[in-house]
Design a protein around this motif. Structure first.
Motif, short mmCIF file in Angstrom:
data_model
loop_
_atom_site.label_atom_id
_atom_site.label_comp_id
_atom_site.label_asym_id
_atom_site.label_seq_id
_atom_site.Cartn_x
_atom_site.Cartn_y
_atom_site.Cartn_z
N THR A 18 0.81 -1.26 0.11
CA THR A 18 0.07 0.20 0.04
C THR A 18 0.69 1.39 0.08
OG1 THR A 18 -0.28 -0.32 2.20
CG2 THR A 18 -2.13 -1.24 1.00
N ALA A 19 2.20 1.09 0.20
CA ALA A 19 3.13 2.18 0.43
C ALA A 19 3.00 3.29 -0.68
CB ALA A 19 4.50 1.93 0.44
N ASP A 20 2.69 2.77 -1.93
CA ASP A 20 2.55 3.81 -3.22
C ASP A 20 1.48 4.27 -3.76
OD1 ASP A 20 5.33 3.38 -3.61
OD2 ASP A 20 5.38 1.87 -4.94
N ILE A 21 0.36 3.83 -2.79
CA ILE A 21 -1.06 4.15 -3.33
C ILE A 21 -1.26 5.44 -2.68
CG2 ILE A 21 -3.53 4.02 -3.09
CD1 ILE A 21 -2.82 0.62 -2.72
N GLN A 22 -1.53 6.31 -3.77
CA GLN A 22 -1.74 7.95 -3.28
C GLN A 22 -3.58 8.08 -3.71
OE1 GLN A 22 0.07 10.60 -6.21
NE2 GLN A 22 1.64 8.88 -6.28
N LYS A 23 -4.10 8.98 -2.52
CA LYS A 23 -5.49 9.13 -2.68
C LYS A 23 -6.08 9.70 -4.05
CE LYS A 23 -7.32 7.39 1.18
NZ LYS A 23 -8.50 6.61 1.36
N LYS A 24 -5.14 10.52 -4.46
CA LYS A 24 -5.59 11.16 -5.77
C LYS A 24 -4.44 11.13 -6.54
CE LYS A 24 -7.38 15.60 -7.26
NZ LYS A 24 -7.82 16.85 -6.72
N VAL A 25 -4.75 10.94 -8.00
CA VAL A 25 -3.81 10.83 -9.05
C VAL A 25 -4.25 11.51 -10.31
CG1 VAL A 25 -2.46 9.32 -10.77
CG2 VAL A 25 -2.85 8.55 -8.31
N ASN A 26 -3.57 12.55 -10.56
CA ASN A 26 -3.94 13.34 -11.91
C ASN A 26 -3.09 13.03 -13.11
OD1 ASN A 26 -4.87 16.38 -10.32
ND2 ASN A 26 -6.25 14.98 -10.95
N THR A 27 -3.75 12.49 -13.97
CA THR A 27 -2.89 11.77 -15.15
C THR A 27 -2.83 12.94 -16.08
OG1 THR A 27 -4.94 11.00 -16.07
CG2 THR A 27 -3.44 9.43 -14.94
N PRO A 28 -1.56 12.90 -16.82
CA PRO A 28 -1.41 14.21 -18.01
C PRO A 28 -2.15 14.28 -19.14
CG PRO A 28 0.52 12.88 -17.50
CD PRO A 28 -0.47 12.38 -16.70
N PHE A 29 -2.23 15.54 -19.70
CA PHE A 29 -2.70 15.34 -20.94
C PHE A 29 -1.68 15.36 -22.07
CE2 PHE A 29 -5.46 18.23 -18.24
CZ PHE A 29 -6.57 17.49 -18.08
N VAL A 30 -2.46 15.01 -23.27
CA VAL A 30 -1.45 15.21 -24.56
C VAL A 30 -2.29 16.08 -25.25
CG1 VAL A 30 -0.47 14.14 -26.55
CG2 VAL A 30 -0.69 13.03 -24.34
N ILE A 31 -1.55 17.43 -25.64
CA ILE A 31 -2.52 18.59 -26.57
C ILE A 31 -2.03 18.09 -27.91
CG2 ILE A 31 -2.54 20.81 -26.76
CD1 ILE A 31 -3.26 20.13 -23.97
N ILE A 32 -3.09 17.92 -28.89
CA ILE A 32 -2.81 17.93 -30.14
C ILE A 32 -3.15 18.65 -31.27
CG2 ILE A 32 -3.33 15.78 -32.08
CD1 ILE A 32 -3.88 13.84 -29.93
N THR A 33 -2.53 19.27 -31.84
CA THR A 33 -2.74 20.16 -32.90
C THR A 33 -2.38 19.66 -34.16
OG1 THR A 33 -0.46 21.30 -32.56
CG2 THR A 33 -2.23 22.27 -31.21
N ARG A 34 -2.73 20.61 -35.09
CA ARG A 34 -2.21 20.33 -36.63
C ARG A 34 -0.59 20.12 -36.70
NH1 ARG A 34 -6.90 22.50 -37.70
NH2 ARG A 34 -6.35 24.62 -37.58
N ASP A 35 0.03 20.83 -35.86
CA ASP A 35 1.57 20.87 -35.92
C ASP A 35 2.25 19.57 -35.52
OD1 ASP A 35 1.43 23.35 -36.87
OD2 ASP A 35 1.72 24.43 -34.93
N ASN A 36 1.47 18.89 -34.06
CA ASN A 36 2.14 17.69 -33.93
C ASN A 36 1.38 16.50 -33.99
OD1 ASN A 36 0.01 17.67 -31.96
ND2 ASN A 36 1.17 17.87 -30.09
N VAL A 37 0.17 16.58 -34.75
CA VAL A 37 -0.67 15.31 -34.84
C VAL A 37 0.16 14.12 -35.20
CG1 VAL A 37 -1.55 15.89 -37.16
CG2 VAL A 37 -2.88 14.46 -35.65
N ASP A 38 0.99 14.42 -35.96
CA ASP A 38 1.68 13.04 -36.45
C ASP A 38 3.01 12.55 -35.61
OD1 ASP A 38 0.15 12.21 -38.87
OD2 ASP A 38 1.13 14.29 -39.79
N THR A 39 3.24 13.15 -34.62
CA THR A 39 4.27 12.40 -33.65
C THR A 39 3.74 11.33 -33.05
OG1 THR A 39 3.47 13.82 -31.88
CG2 THR A 39 4.99 15.15 -33.14
N PRO A 40 4.79 10.40 -32.60
CA PRO A 40 4.54 9.20 -32.01
C PRO A 40 3.52 9.57 -30.70
CG PRO A 40 6.63 9.26 -32.74
CD PRO A 40 6.22 10.57 -32.93
N GLU A 41 3.94 10.65 -30.00
CA GLU A 41 3.13 10.75 -28.82
C GLU A 41 1.75 11.11 -28.91
OE1 GLU A 41 4.04 14.43 -26.65
OE2 GLU A 41 3.64 13.50 -24.73
#
Ligand code: T6T
Length: 349
Positions: free
Chosen positions: A317-340
């Protein structure tokens, strides 16, 4: 003769000593049995290790966001050698979701991941799971006030979700920039009792309030129906012919808004930000109908939830956090073809 006797008696003494030592040495004897005992202990543990079954009761059927969340959960379950069973309501409604949660409790699953359809109405069903000894994690949404540390409801292990207020703010700041800091912005979001989408609405309003040149044209609730969002957007286009931008605060809201803007021949004139990244939003992005896609990471959300339940069940249980916010990936026409960006597009099956 005396010398011979002494040697003989010394030999006898030495032999007696050896004999005494041999009979009084339990330690080597015990240590030789230990390695034999080890496999027996392991075999017993293997034999008694109960297979783990984790249930995922997601938000609604047929939504690429939850399809992708289930995929992430399934991959993690396979990696950990546990079974995942998933189900969800055909419509966003706690009275439809509750019997699904109860069925999972009746199946005696070992852990429960739930996207609660309502922050209040889903408290009792999840409490029933917890009372039955089933650890609970909520994903995407929360119950109570979402503060599982010292808020109104504290029994869930964790809430794993995007930082929705921040996402709404990012989306609308980008929209404001794209319209040159001037004009009216319209917000479409799912329902008033879905905490994630409300936070996105409020994040967008905060961005509007912080910029003098822009104003809020209105907020409509789409009930996560793209056709409803289309009708509402058409009405807004009639009411506000100079509308500058639209924030679609969830998948279906953005999809419906994009369809209305396209059919009104206003693609590229009215800027649109889509919260969520289904394949259609990427097509619309490439075609200049949508200008920005805020991809959540539903697969990561699902995988983290499975890991947390597994950790709780196996005593880590040591690593369990009560709240986790997962990050976003912002997609625009400039980066849409990147692997990310490509990896962040939701799966539809
Ligand atoms: O935006 C997601 C999810 O985060 C939200 O809570 C409800 O709508 C979606 O499932 C997209 O349709």
């Amino acid at each position: 003769m005396k010398k011979r006797l002494t040697i003989v008696s010394m030999l006898v003494l030495f032999t007696m000593l050896l004999a005494a030592c041999a009979s009084a040495t339990p330690t080597p004897a015990a240590s030789t049995t230990a390695p034999e005992a080890q496999p027996t202990t392991e075999a017993t543990t293997e034999a008694t290790k109960k297979p783990i079954t984790i249930a995922l009761v997601y938000g609604i059927q047929g939504d690429a966001f939850y399809i992708t969340m289930e995929k992430g959960a399934r991959e993690k379950a396979e990696e950990l050698g546990v079974t995942l069973i998933a189900d969800g309501p055909s419509k966003w409604d706690p009275s439809v979701q509750t019997p699904i949660v109860d069925a999972m409790i009746a199946k005696k699953v070992d852990g429960l991941i739930n996207v609660p359809n309502d922050p209040q109405a889903m408290i009792a069903p999840l409490q029933r799971a917890f009372d039955a000894g089933i650890p609970v994690v909520t994903t995407d949404q929360y119950i109570g006030d979402g503060n599982y540390t010292d808020g109104t409801v504290t029994f869930p292990l964790s809430v794993i979700a995007s930082d929705n207020f921040e996402g709404g703010k990012i989306a609308c700041e980008a929209l404001i920039k794209s319209i040159g800091g001037k004009g009216k912005i319209y917000i479409l979001t799912s329902t008033a009792n879905v905490p994630s989408d409300i936070a996105r609405r409020d994040g967008c309003i905060a961005a509007i309030d912080a910029n003098e040149g822009v104003s809020l044209a209105g907020v409509d609730y789409t009930e996560s129906s793209a056709p409803t969002a289309t009708t509402q957007t058409q009405a807004m286009l009639q009411k506000e012919p100079d509308l500058a931008a639209i924030f679609g605060a969830n998948l279906f809201s953005a999809q419906g808004a994009a369809a209305a803007v396209k059919s009104a021949g206003l693609a590229g004139v009215i800027k649109i930000a889509s919260f969520d990244a289904p394949e259609q939003a990427i097509v619309d992005l490439r075609n200049n109908v949508i200008d920005m896609v805020i991809a959540q990471q539903p697969a990561l959300i699902g995988a983290t939830a499975v890991q947390y339940i597994y950790d709780a069940l196996t005593g880590n249980t040591a690593d369990i956090q009560k709240k986790v916010n997962t990050p976003f990936v912002i997609i625009t026409r400039d980066n849409v073809d990147t692997p990310e960006a490509q990896a962040a597009i939701y799966k539809s099956e």
